[in-house]
Write a protein that holds these residues in place. Structure first.
Motif, PDB file in Angstrom:
ATOM      1  N   ARG A 131       0.851  -1.183   0.000  1.00 51.04           N
ATOM      2  CA  ARG A 131       0.000   0.000   0.000  1.00 51.04           C
ATOM      3  C   ARG A 131       0.888   1.235   0.000  1.00 51.04           C
ATOM      4  O   ARG A 131       1.793   1.312   0.816  1.00 51.04           O
ATOM      5  CB  ARG A 131      -0.930   0.028   1.230  1.00 51.04           C
ATOM      6  CG  ARG A 131      -1.947  -1.100   1.310  1.00 51.04           C
ATOM      7  CD  ARG A 131      -2.962  -1.028   0.180  1.00 51.04           C
ATOM      8  NE  ARG A 131      -4.072  -1.964   0.369  1.00 51.04           N
ATOM      9  CZ  ARG A 131      -4.053  -3.256   0.083  1.00 51.04           C
ATOM     10  NH1 ARG A 131      -2.941  -3.782  -0.433  1.00 51.04           N
ATOM     11  NH2 ARG A 131      -5.102  -4.019   0.265  1.00 51.04           N
ATOM     12  N   PRO A 132       0.683   2.185  -0.914  1.00 55.19           N
ATOM     13  CA  PRO A 132      -0.284   2.126  -2.010  1.00 55.19           C
ATOM     14  C   PRO A 132       0.250   1.296  -3.160  1.00 55.19           C
ATOM     15  O   PRO A 132       1.436   0.969  -3.199  1.00 55.19           O
ATOM     16  CB  PRO A 132      -0.421   3.592  -2.403  1.00 55.19           C
ATOM     17  CG  PRO A 132       0.933   4.166  -2.134  1.00 55.19           C
ATOM     18  CD  PRO A 132       1.420   3.466  -0.894  1.00 55.19           C
TER      19      PRO A 132
ATOM     20  N   PRO B 182      -2.757   7.235  -1.881  1.00 63.62           N
ATOM     21  CA  PRO B 182      -2.366   6.753  -3.212  1.00 63.62           C
ATOM     22  C   PRO B 182      -2.502   7.789  -4.320  1.00 63.62           C
ATOM     23  O   PRO B 182      -1.792   7.722  -5.323  1.00 63.62           O
ATOM     24  CB  PRO B 182      -3.295   5.556  -3.459  1.00 63.62           C
ATOM     25  CG  PRO B 182      -4.421   5.725  -2.503  1.00 63.62           C
ATOM     26  CD  PRO B 182      -3.858   6.430  -1.312  1.00 63.62           C
TER      27      PRO B 182
END
Length: 404
Positions: free
Chosen positions: A280-281, A370
């Motif tokens: 993540r991201p 993100p």
């Protein structure tokens, strides 16, 4: 089950480390080519750099002054020796002016620095005003001081930098044998992207077209960038007919209504090597082996998520390790840094977190979502935070985001 879901079911998400390993193993260094020095910059040496001559190739003066033979005072004779000139032998008790880098006369010669000598012009006699008499070899760069002919200078895999070019030229090279750098084409997918102006009517600025090519050039030669609309046939044709060794796409890696990348890869006959990464991201990133080009070249595709920070995460996870492997260069090693502030992690996935480095400790930055780039723009690197996070007092790997 639709095509994207079926492919995803067959290829479970890899861990971040597994994904990077898969990218490194997805090809072999491209063939070696001989290039003129000026054209070898940025390539990796395909074979060790070995000295073709002694360096220096002869005894040279390290200072402006006089070459002197024996103890002083000395009688000045002949014309001075400049760099590139050939000196005459010096008899005992004589001297000749000499420039830095000039070849020394044969024999047990010393150099008297210009600031340490005084010339009686009428008699052409040189007197020594140095704190101590110049012994043979003083202020002399002896032949072979840096290397001897045949001595290995740099190993294969070394990136050709300006300093490497200078060393190669000094060591006698006109051309270098290097690995060909992989060619890269960037396909930016999406109907919602604008090239200029403010976001409007549901459309947003294309941040990836200016962001990604400079990063990708750290591993390969970007030969083109194209905008591809959200259309299956257009995407399929762009992938199929791309002339690049590595195709990099942005967006369309998930299973949304206009995410056609998985279907286009299946139609092209590609083989997925990585399909989703536990990070993540950027978790819906992928790596695929494309059918060979018409000339037999192997081709790869890296699918990056469409969100900007997620796309950078995919670049450092898959694209750059692959490109460095193909170019014959080792992958970049993270820097191990102390954790002075608790780093929150994802429960099950690795987290790539923009951080500042302060006195060899990390300071996490905000704006790390993100779709955000504000944190990355200030960051010194991306901290690789394992699932569950890291407490104060531990250490963390920090991955450099390349700066061209």
């Amino acid at each position: 089950m639709d095509l994207a879901a079926r492919i995803g079911a067959e290829a479970p998400a890899k861990s971040w480390g597994q994904a990077r390993d898969a990218a490194r193993d997805a090809g072999e260094p491209l063939p070696a080519v001989a290039r003129e020095l000026a054209d070898a910059l940025g390539h990796a040496l395909a074979e060790p750099l070995v000295a073709l001559t002694d360096l220096p190739p002869f005894d040279t003066s390290a200072m402006d002054g006089w070459a002197v033979a024996g103890p002083g005072p000395w009688r000045l004779g002949g014309t001075g020796v400049l760099a590139g000139g050939r000196p005459e032998p010096l008899a005992e008790g004589t001297a000749v002016s000499i420039a830095t880098g000039a070849e020394l006369p044969p024999g047990p010669i010393a150099v008297l620095r210009s600031e340490h000598g005084e010339v009686e012009k009428s008699a052409r006699i040189l007197f020594d005003r140095a704190p101590s008499p110049p012994a043979p070899g003083r202020d002399v760069r002896p032949r072979g001081q840096e290397c001897r002919s045949g001595e290995p200078l740099l190993p294969a895999g070394t990136t050709v930098t300006p300093a490497v070019l200078g060393l190669a030229a000094a060591a006698g090279y006109d051309r270098l044998v290097v690995h060909r750098r992989p060619t890269v084409e960037l396909l930016v997918l999406g109907d919602e992207l604008l090239d200029s102006g403010l976001p409007r009517s549901g459309a947003v600025r294309d941040a990836l077209s200016p962001l990604l090519p400079p990063l990708l050039r750290c591993g390969g030669d970007v030969i083109g960038r194209r905008r591809i609309a959200d259309d299956f046939e257009l995407l399929h044709d762009a992938i199929r007919h791309s002339p690049a060794d590595v195709v990099v796409t942005t967006g369309s890696t998930a299973a949304g209504p206009v995410d056609f990348l998985h279907a286009a890869l299946a139609e092209t006959g590609a083989r997925l090597l990585v399909d989703s990464v536990a990070v993540r991201p950027g978790h819906p990133m992928l790596l695929a082996e494309l059918p060979p080009a018409a000339d037999g070249r192997n081709r790869r595709l890296v699918g990056l998520p469409g969100n900007p920070l997620a796309a950078v995460a995919g670049t450092v996870t898959l694209a750059l390790p692959l490109l460095r492997r193909l170019s014959g260069r080792p992958d970049a090693e993270p820097r191990r840094v102390a954790v002075s502030v608790e780093l929150l992690g994802h429960p099950r996935s690795t987290r790539l977190l923009p951080v500042l480095l302060r006195e060899n400790a990390v300071a996490p930055l905000p704006f790390d979502g993100p779709a955000m780039l504000r944190g990355l723009a200030l960051a010194d690197g991306l901290a690789v935070v394992p699932p569950g996070g890291l407490p104060v007092g531990s250490t963390v790997d920090v991955l450099e985001v390349p700066r061209p």
